[in-house]
Design a protein around this motif. Sequence first.
Motif, PDB file in Angstrom:
ATOM      1  N   TRP A  44       0.834  -1.206   0.000  1.00  0.00           N
ATOM      2  CA  TRP A  44       0.000   0.000   0.000  1.00  0.00           C
ATOM      3  C   TRP A  44       0.866   1.253   0.000  1.00  0.00           C
ATOM      4  O   TRP A  44       1.909   1.299   0.681  1.00  0.00           O
ATOM      5  CB  TRP A  44      -0.872   0.082   1.249  1.00  0.00           C
ATOM      6  CG  TRP A  44      -2.046  -0.829   1.302  1.00  0.00           C
ATOM      7  CD1 TRP A  44      -3.310  -0.581   0.841  1.00  0.00           C
ATOM      8  CD2 TRP A  44      -2.103  -2.126   1.890  1.00  0.00           C
ATOM      9  NE1 TRP A  44      -4.129  -1.648   1.103  1.00  0.00           N
ATOM     10  CE2 TRP A  44      -3.412  -2.611   1.745  1.00  0.00           C
ATOM     11  CE3 TRP A  44      -1.147  -2.942   2.518  1.00  0.00           C
ATOM     12  CZ2 TRP A  44      -3.814  -3.852   2.213  1.00  0.00           C
ATOM     13  CZ3 TRP A  44      -1.545  -4.184   2.973  1.00  0.00           C
ATOM     14  CH2 TRP A  44      -2.860  -4.630   2.821  1.00  0.00           C
ATOM     15  N   TYR A  46      -0.012   5.753  -0.177  1.00  0.00           N
ATOM     16  CA  TYR A  46      -1.029   6.792  -0.310  1.00  0.00           C
ATOM     17  C   TYR A  46      -0.746   7.556  -1.591  1.00  0.00           C
ATOM     18  O   TYR A  46       0.391   7.982  -1.831  1.00  0.00           O
ATOM     19  CB  TYR A  46      -1.010   7.744   0.887  1.00  0.00           C
ATOM     20  CG  TYR A  46      -2.110   8.766   0.799  1.00  0.00           C
ATOM     21  CD1 TYR A  46      -3.414   8.428   1.100  1.00  0.00           C
ATOM     22  CD2 TYR A  46      -1.849  10.070   0.374  1.00  0.00           C
ATOM     23  CE1 TYR A  46      -4.445   9.345   0.993  1.00  0.00           C
ATOM     24  CE2 TYR A  46      -2.868  11.000   0.262  1.00  0.00           C
ATOM     25  CZ  TYR A  46      -4.167  10.629   0.579  1.00  0.00           C
ATOM     26  OH  TYR A  46      -5.190  11.535   0.463  1.00  0.00           O
ATOM     27  N   LYS A  52      -6.601   8.516  -1.871  1.00  0.00           N
ATOM     28  CA  LYS A  52      -6.810   7.230  -1.196  1.00  0.00           C
ATOM     29  C   LYS A  52      -5.521   6.424  -1.208  1.00  0.00           C
ATOM     30  O   LYS A  52      -4.579   6.736  -1.937  1.00  0.00           O
ATOM     31  CB  LYS A  52      -7.873   6.407  -1.933  1.00  0.00           C
ATOM     32  CG  LYS A  52      -9.226   7.042  -1.958  1.00  0.00           C
ATOM     33  CD  LYS A  52     -10.189   6.236  -2.767  1.00  0.00           C
ATOM     34  CE  LYS A  52     -11.527   6.991  -2.787  1.00  0.00           C
ATOM     35  NZ  LYS A  52     -12.360   6.648  -3.855  1.00  0.00           N
ATOM     36  N   TYR A  53      -5.542   5.341  -0.440  1.00  0.00           N
ATOM     37  CA  TYR A  53      -4.449   4.380  -0.508  1.00  0.00           C
ATOM     38  C   TYR A  53      -4.658   3.486  -1.723  1.00  0.00           C
ATOM     39  O   TYR A  53      -5.795   3.113  -2.038  1.00  0.00           O
ATOM     40  CB  TYR A  53      -4.389   3.518   0.756  1.00  0.00           C
ATOM     41  CG  TYR A  53      -3.661   4.222   1.877  1.00  0.00           C
ATOM     42  CD1 TYR A  53      -2.298   4.080   2.027  1.00  0.00           C
ATOM     43  CD2 TYR A  53      -4.347   5.061   2.748  1.00  0.00           C
ATOM     44  CE1 TYR A  53      -1.619   4.735   3.036  1.00  0.00           C
ATOM     45  CE2 TYR A  53      -3.681   5.730   3.758  1.00  0.00           C
ATOM     46  CZ  TYR A  53      -2.313   5.569   3.896  1.00  0.00           C
ATOM     47  OH  TYR A  53      -1.643   6.234   4.885  1.00  0.00           O
TER      48      TYR A  53
END
Length: 82
Positions: A44, A46, A52-53
């Motif tokens: 992940w 950002y 959003k991620y």
Amino acid sequence: MKTTRYFEEQVLRKRPYLKMEWCEQAIRKPEFHEMQPDGRIRHWIYVPDLGKYLRVVTLEDGRTIHNAFPDRNFKIATTKEE
């Protein structure tokens, strides 16, 4: 950057706004990563442009991109100190 056929034919078709540079960054320098029970790895980062991620799923080698999508439910677990 290696990708699976699924990523090329399905993921990019459904999400044409995805940029490969975001996926590469998620793999090179993830903010968080974890291994799935099937051996694939979730990464992940950002992405300010998305707000959003972004979750990028690679195969077991950690380099071949299989899936990527904005993960609206991702939250980094934090501990609360009192």
